[in-house]
Design a protein around this motif. Structure first.
Motif, PDB file in Angstrom:
ATOM      1  N   GLU A  65       0.879  -1.068  -0.082  1.00 22.17           N
ATOM      2  CA  GLU A  65      -0.324  -0.227   0.080  1.00 22.17           C
ATOM      3  C   GLU A  65       0.850   1.014   0.130  1.00 22.17           C
ATOM      4  O   GLU A  65       0.484   2.384  -0.614  1.00 22.17           O
ATOM      5  CB  GLU A  65      -0.812  -0.152   1.289  1.00 22.17           C
ATOM      6  CG  GLU A  65      -2.243  -0.925   1.311  1.00 22.17           C
ATOM      7  CD  GLU A  65      -3.002  -0.277   0.158  1.00 22.17           C
ATOM      8  OE1 GLU A  65      -3.257   0.376   0.138  1.00 22.17           O
ATOM      9  OE2 GLU A  65      -3.728  -2.168  -0.689  1.00 22.17           O
ATOM     10  N   LEU A  66       2.429   1.561   0.787  1.00 20.36           N
ATOM     11  CA  LEU A  66       2.391   2.397   0.815  1.00 20.36           C
ATOM     12  C   LEU A  66       3.601   2.574  -0.662  1.00 20.36           C
ATOM     13  O   LEU A  66       3.980   3.725  -0.888  1.00 20.36           O
ATOM     14  CB  LEU A  66       3.548   2.164   1.693  1.00 20.36           C
ATOM     15  CG  LEU A  66       2.594   2.917   3.398  1.00 20.36           C
ATOM     16  CD1 LEU A  66       4.013   1.994   4.768  1.00 20.36           C
ATOM     17  CD2 LEU A  66       1.782   3.089   3.614  1.00 20.36           C
ATOM     18  N   THR A  67       4.589   1.472  -1.074  1.00 21.06           N
ATOM     19  CA  THR A  67       5.260   1.514  -2.158  1.00 21.06           C
ATOM     20  C   THR A  67       4.922   1.204  -3.352  1.00 21.06           C
ATOM     21  O   THR A  67       5.350   1.162  -4.739  1.00 21.06           O
ATOM     22  CB  THR A  67       6.145   0.830  -1.435  1.00 21.06           C
ATOM     23  OG1 THR A  67       6.135  -0.411  -1.633  1.00 21.06           O
ATOM     24  CG2 THR A  67       7.402   1.449  -0.949  1.00 21.06           C
ATOM     25  N   LEU A  79       1.013  -4.533   3.588  1.00 23.46           N
ATOM     26  CA  LEU A  79       2.214  -4.250   3.538  1.00 23.46           C
ATOM     27  C   LEU A  79       3.378  -5.220   2.439  1.00 23.46           C
ATOM     28  O   LEU A  79       3.494  -6.133   2.632  1.00 23.46           O
ATOM     29  CB  LEU A  79       3.407  -3.285   4.431  1.00 23.46           C
ATOM     30  CG  LEU A  79       2.095  -2.621   5.459  1.00 23.46           C
ATOM     31  CD1 LEU A  79       2.592  -2.611   6.666  1.00 23.46           C
ATOM     32  CD2 LEU A  79       1.919  -1.065   4.250  1.00 23.46           C
ATOM     33  N   LYS A  83       8.356  -1.940   4.183  1.00 24.37           N
ATOM     34  CA  LYS A  83       7.825  -1.340   4.977  1.00 24.37           C
ATOM     35  C   LYS A  83       7.658  -2.032   6.597  1.00 24.37           C
ATOM     36  O   LYS A  83       7.319  -0.817   7.498  1.00 24.37           O
ATOM     37  CB  LYS A  83       6.471  -0.624   4.251  1.00 24.37           C
ATOM     38  CG  LYS A  83       7.224   0.278   2.914  1.00 24.37           C
ATOM     39  CD  LYS A  83       8.090   1.207   3.634  1.00 24.37           C
ATOM     40  CE  LYS A  83       8.652   2.821   2.593  1.00 24.37           C
ATOM     41  NZ  LYS A  83       8.981   3.744   3.678  1.00 24.37           N
TER      42      LYS A  83
END
Length: 101
Positions: A65-67, A79, A83
């Motif tokens: 979701e972040l990268t 994730l 992360k």
């Protein structure tokens, strides 16, 4: 960080899968039904082949979701491994601690 184009492509696929989910499910039920006639199954098979390729659930890729990283993905957290480790070490994931033995 993954390329924005790959992340957006996956999001577009998710929308397509959601759009055609009911149609695809009903056609697959006809094909799995042993009581259905050959003509019904043949018609369902043709309709299924005419659906967009990206409407198939198997073409989706789990991404962080972040990268947006596609590999090393932990489904439970949503994730990537990098992360997840960063957040766990900083204490931002409740209940997760560093192993020691």
């Amino acid at each position: 960080m993954a390329k924005k184009s790959l992340i957006n492509r996956n999001l577009k696929r998710q929308a397509t899968v959601k759009k055609y989910a009911n149609v695809r499910q009903s056609l697959l039920e006809i094909l799995a039904n042993s009581q259905a006639s050959f003509e019904e199954k043949d018609e369902a098979r043709k309709k299924l082949q005419n659906l967009p390729r990206n409407s198939s659930f198997t073409r989706l890729r789990n991404r962080c979701e972040l990268t947006g990283r596609p590999r090393g993905y932990y489904r439970r957290f949503g994730l990537g491994r990098n992360k997840l480790r960063e957040l766990a070490m900083s204490g931002q994931i409740p209940g997760m601690i560093k192993a020691s033995w």
